[in-house]
Write a protein that holds these residues in place. Structure first.
Motif, mmCIF file in Angstrom:
data_model
loop_
_atom_site.group_PDB
_atom_site.id
_atom_site.type_symbol
_atom_site.label_atom_id
_atom_site.label_comp_id
_atom_site.label_asym_id
_atom_site.label_seq_id
_atom_site.Cartn_x
_atom_site.Cartn_y
_atom_site.Cartn_z
ATOM 1 N N SER A 185 -92.743 33.947 -22.124
ATOM 2 C CA SER A 185 -91.299 34.793 -22.249
ATOM 3 C C SER A 185 -91.102 33.561 -21.708
ATOM 4 C CB SER A 185 -91.793 35.281 -21.094
ATOM 5 O OG SER A 185 -91.818 34.552 -19.698
ATOM 6 N N LEU A 231 -88.642 32.322 -19.428
ATOM 7 C CA LEU A 231 -89.306 32.391 -17.917
ATOM 8 C C LEU A 231 -90.104 30.768 -17.963
ATOM 9 C CD1 LEU A 231 -88.637 35.537 -16.165
ATOM 10 C CD2 LEU A 231 -87.093 33.521 -16.760
ATOM 11 N N GLU A 288 -79.830 40.197 -20.701
ATOM 12 C CA GLU A 288 -80.151 40.266 -20.024
ATOM 13 C C GLU A 288 -81.554 39.124 -19.577
ATOM 14 O OE1 GLU A 288 -80.482 43.096 -21.672
ATOM 15 O OE2 GLU A 288 -78.578 43.582 -20.481
ATOM 16 N N GLN A 289 -82.104 39.007 -21.148
ATOM 17 C CA GLN A 289 -83.777 38.110 -21.336
ATOM 18 C C GLN A 289 -82.451 36.405 -21.209
ATOM 19 O OE1 GLN A 289 -84.736 39.253 -25.001
ATOM 20 N NE2 GLN A 289 -87.132 39.791 -24.186
ATOM 21 N N ARG A 311 -79.541 35.811 -19.384
ATOM 22 C CA ARG A 311 -78.857 35.494 -18.440
ATOM 23 C C ARG A 311 -80.051 34.854 -17.334
ATOM 24 N NH1 ARG A 311 -73.972 35.859 -16.124
ATOM 25 N NH2 ARG A 311 -73.201 36.345 -17.986
ATOM 26 N N GLU A 312 -80.817 36.640 -17.193
ATOM 27 C CA GLU A 312 -82.236 35.780 -16.059
ATOM 28 C C GLU A 312 -82.808 34.401 -16.782
ATOM 29 O OE1 GLU A 312 -86.576 37.735 -15.122
ATOM 30 O OE2 GLU A 312 -86.342 37.871 -17.189
ATOM 31 N N LEU A 338 -80.098 31.996 -15.547
ATOM 32 C CA LEU A 338 -80.406 31.353 -14.504
ATOM 33 C C LEU A 338 -81.364 31.343 -13.256
ATOM 34 C CD1 LEU A 338 -78.848 35.068 -13.001
ATOM 35 C CD2 LEU A 338 -77.877 33.127 -12.093
ATOM 36 N N ALA A 339 -82.855 31.374 -14.056
ATOM 37 C CA ALA A 339 -83.477 30.270 -13.484
ATOM 38 C C ALA A 339 -83.366 29.087 -13.435
ATOM 39 C CB ALA A 339 -84.880 30.647 -14.150
#
Lengths: 345, 395
Positions: B325, B327, B348-349, B351-352, B355-356
């Motif tokens: 992923s 992340l 969403e992916q 943005r996530e 933010l991470a």
């Protein structure tokens, strides 16, 4: 006795066997080399042109050797033409002895078995300069072993020592003698001086090497170099091509000039820089140099950044391929925004 | 020896009575006319990158930028004197950097490299043509010069500047910083950067053939335009998902055909360069496989994500790495990382992921095809704001 004896087909048969074995040897003894073969999907070669090659510049970036540290007898370094990078070549005792022996056998093809009186077209002072010593000094020192009663053509200030040359020619000029030097030094400091001072070099055998760039800048072609030297009586002229990364192996110009020849233990493959396949006779490409001498480091099949062309096979002074070096491939340059403000640096 | 390429000749650091304002109409007029010249079909055909520049300088875009310079909390003024040192070989950066600063009303001196290429000459010709009919204040306040190894000029302009803009990587920043600024002045620096690309395997598989082709075409432009050496050109490609071999194979196949169609050529020296770098990475154990399907494309399999090279390794050289992923990439990203171009992810992916990252790395997250699109927010700076200063007024 000659090391230019094998017709191409016979040579390739011998080389394929020996070089395949060397490839295995380095694969077992040099881990970075073994990783490279694995990553490129290595399969045993069925022809010399299929043998896996390394870009010669890798020896500037990596430590590549197939011997344990305690067997390193000599580390050779090249003079870096690009920045601070230098090639590092590791030799053990056996490899060092073998490269000297094979270099000797190669030059004896044109010199005969006896050591000849020798003119070194260079300055002794150069040996003291540690910076230039690595490349030029090693070349001069290596070649000086094949002569005797040496005379330096240049004094410590780099000026031509005409008296020393006259003295040498009075003493040895009536019998064969050896002349060695870098191509542009021979042109600038021997040819011109011999012409101006009427020195008789007709018994000389010249062995010379080094880039042609400085001479091309003065519009001197290899043919003109040869013709003009013949004007001062020097007709036995042998250019050679070689590199520190394949120390001991030189590709020598034949008696009639115009081409370089491969000794029995070496070969060249010209590669198309687009398809990477072997180029046919007459088509220029990148020069791959092949030699059985590198046993202590994986330098037996190297892709150079020089351009060359094969002129013919088994049709010249000596058997095998005959070829010319056409010059260097210009280095790749990035046009990037990390391209620095060099002027101020 | 100073060669004047644009603007009046004379003492570059002499005090000036000329005053421009933020969004000065004379500057807007000048830049709009320049945009028209750059957008002329003949120019855009010869130098497509000048088309994007022309687009950036359209009146509507300029007004938007000026609007962005306004502040509700303060009065906005030009920063003052700005000395620009753009990179040598990305031909359009000097115009972006200068135009934004001129729009903010600054007096500018731009150092054009001696090694600038033909697109730069085309721009300078256009600039001078527009200058002929422009308000003379432009020529007096906006100067572009070329000079060689002359530290004295750099030193004098550094003393003159309120803001010094240094592009061209770490060594450029270090070399220029040897010349002190006035205590009140500061540097805006653009050091060495690395950029990445990420491809969602699920997104790829869900996309129809036309979308896949469009994605690869965008990626090709991002990568090959400046020999993959622009700081925002993607280097490593992260394949996000599981069992991504089929995605990679199709991607490389499309890449090969697209590079062929667009006629991007890789010369022999570049092909050798890529071999040297790929073999070097194999030797040190960074990659497990390398493929050379054509001179234009070198594909490598990275063993681990942290082995992804941050330096330039040649035009069309792509290490690939599979990760589960986005992340998983977060720990590997750092301040050097600039542009992260993407295909096939959901909002969403992305943005996530952003933010991470938490600002610790990566300045731009953009779709394939937009990696080289210059924006007035660049390298984490809001350039229009950097080129202005604020005065507060309490009544």
């Amino acid at each position: 006795m000659s090391v230019f004896t094998l017709p191409q087909a016979a040579k390739e048969e011998v080389l394929l066997k020996e070089l395949s074995a060397l490839t295995e040897h380095h694969r077992e003894n040099c881990e970075p080399y073994s990783r490279i073969l694995a990553a490129s999907g290595y399969e045993p070669a069925t022809s010399v042109a299929q043998l896996p090659w390394l870009p010669v510049r890798l020896f500037k970036n990596l430590e590549l050797k197939s011997i344990p540290d305690d067997e390193v007898y000599k580390v050779l370094t090249s003079s870096g033409t690009t920045g601070a990078e230098v090639s590092k070549i590791y030799l053990d005792k056996a490899a060092a002895a073998e490269q000297t022996r094979k270099l000797g056998a190669t030059v004896q093809t044109v010199l005969g078995p006896k050591r000849l009186p020798m003119i070194l077209v260079d300055t002794k002072a150069m040996l003291k300069d540690r910076k230039s010593f690595s490349a030029r000094g090693a070349g001069v020192l290596g070649m000086s072993n094949f002569g005797r009663n040496h005379v330096w053509a240049l004094d410590n200030e780099g000026h031509v020592d005409v008296e020393a040359l006259r003295g040498f020619l009075e003493q040895y000029g009536d019998e064969p003698f050896l002349i060695f030097g870098f191509t542009y030094l021979v042109w600038l400091h021997l040819y011109e001086v011999a012409k101006d001072n009427g020195l008789d070099l007709s018994n000389g055998i010249l062995i010379h090497s080094g880039g042609w760039k400085k001479l091309v800048d003065q519009a001197v072609s290899p043919e003109e170099f040869r013709n003009r030297l013949a004007g001062v009586g020097l007709t036995k002229v042998h250019n050679y091509y070689g590199m520190i990364e394949q120390i001991g192996t030189i590709f020598l110009e034949g008696p009639n000039g115009g081409s370089l020849y491969c000794p029995d233990f070496a070969d060249v493959v010209i590669r198309d820089p687009e398809t990477w396949a072997e180029q046919p006779v007459g088509k220029p490409g990148l020069i791959e140099v092949i030699s059985t001498l590198p046993t202590s480091y994986p330098g037996h099949v190297l892709l150079t950044e020089d351009l060359g062309v094969v002129h013919g096979v088994d049709d010249g002074d000596w058997p095998g391929k005959r070829f010319s070096v056409l010059g260097r491939l210009p280095r790749a340059e990035a046009r990037g925004c990390s391209d620095t403000y060099r002027e101020a640096a | 020896m100073i060669q004047y390429r644009f603007g009046v000749e004379g003492d570059l650091t002499a005090p000036s009575d000329d005053r421009l304002t933020v969004g000065d109409p004379r500057v807007i007029d000048f830049l709009s006319k320049l945009a028209r010249k750059l957008l002329a079909p003949a120019v855009a055909r010869r130098h497509p990158e000048l088309g994007s520049l022309g687009f950036f300088l359209r009146p509507a875009e300029l007004h938007r930028t000026v609007e962005h310079m306004r502040s509700r909390d303060a009065l906005v003024f030009p920063r003052g004197n700005v000395f620009h040192i753009p990179p040598a070989n990305v031909d359009t950066i000097f115009v972006y950097s200068w135009a934004l600063s001129a729009l903010a009303g600054n007096h500018n001196v731009v150092r054009i490299s001696e090694r600038s290429a033909t697109a730069a000459d085309t721009i300078l010709t256009a600039l001078n043509e527009v200058l002929a009919d422009a308000d003379p204040v432009i020529a007096r306040t906006q100067r572009m010069i070329t000079y060689g190894r002359d530290d004295k000029v750099t030193a004098a302009l550094s003393q003159w500047a309120d803001l010094r803009v240094i592009w061209g990587g770490d060594s450029a920043v270090e070399a220029i910083r040897k010349h002190p600024l006035r205590p009140s002045a500061r540097d805006l620096t653009f050091p060495d950067r690395t950029s990445w690309a990420a491809l969602s395997a699920d997104g790829w598989r869900a996309a129809d053939p036309a979308k896949r082709r469009a994605a690869v075409l965008g990626f090709t432009n991002d990568s090959y335009w400046f020999d993959q050496a622009a700081c925002s050109s993607p280097r490593t490609v992260f394949l996000v998902g599981e069992n991504t071999d089929d995605v990679r194979a199709e991607f490389v196949e499309l890449l090969l055909s697209m590079v062929g169609e667009r006629g991007w050529e890789i010369d022999a020296a570049m092909a050798v360069e890529k071999r040297v770098n790929a073999y070097g990475m194999a030797a040190t154990g960074a990659i497990s496989a390398m493929e050379f399907p054509a001179n234009s494309v070198t594909a490598m399999s990275l063993i681990t994500v942290p082995d992804a090279p941050r330096r330039w390794i040649g035009a069309g050289a792509f290490p690939f790495a599979e990760v589960g992923s986005l992340l998983e990439l977060v720990p590997a990203m750092n301040r050097q990382d600039q542009t992260f171009s993407h295909f096939g992810f959901t909002s969403e992916q992305l943005r996530e992921f952003a933010l991470a990252l938490g600002g610790r790395g990566v300045d731009r997250i953009v779709p394939f095809g937009q990696a080289l699109t210059f924006g007035s927010i660049w390298d984490g700076y809001d350039l229009p704001r950097e080129f202005t200063r604020l005065t507060t007024l309490v009544e």
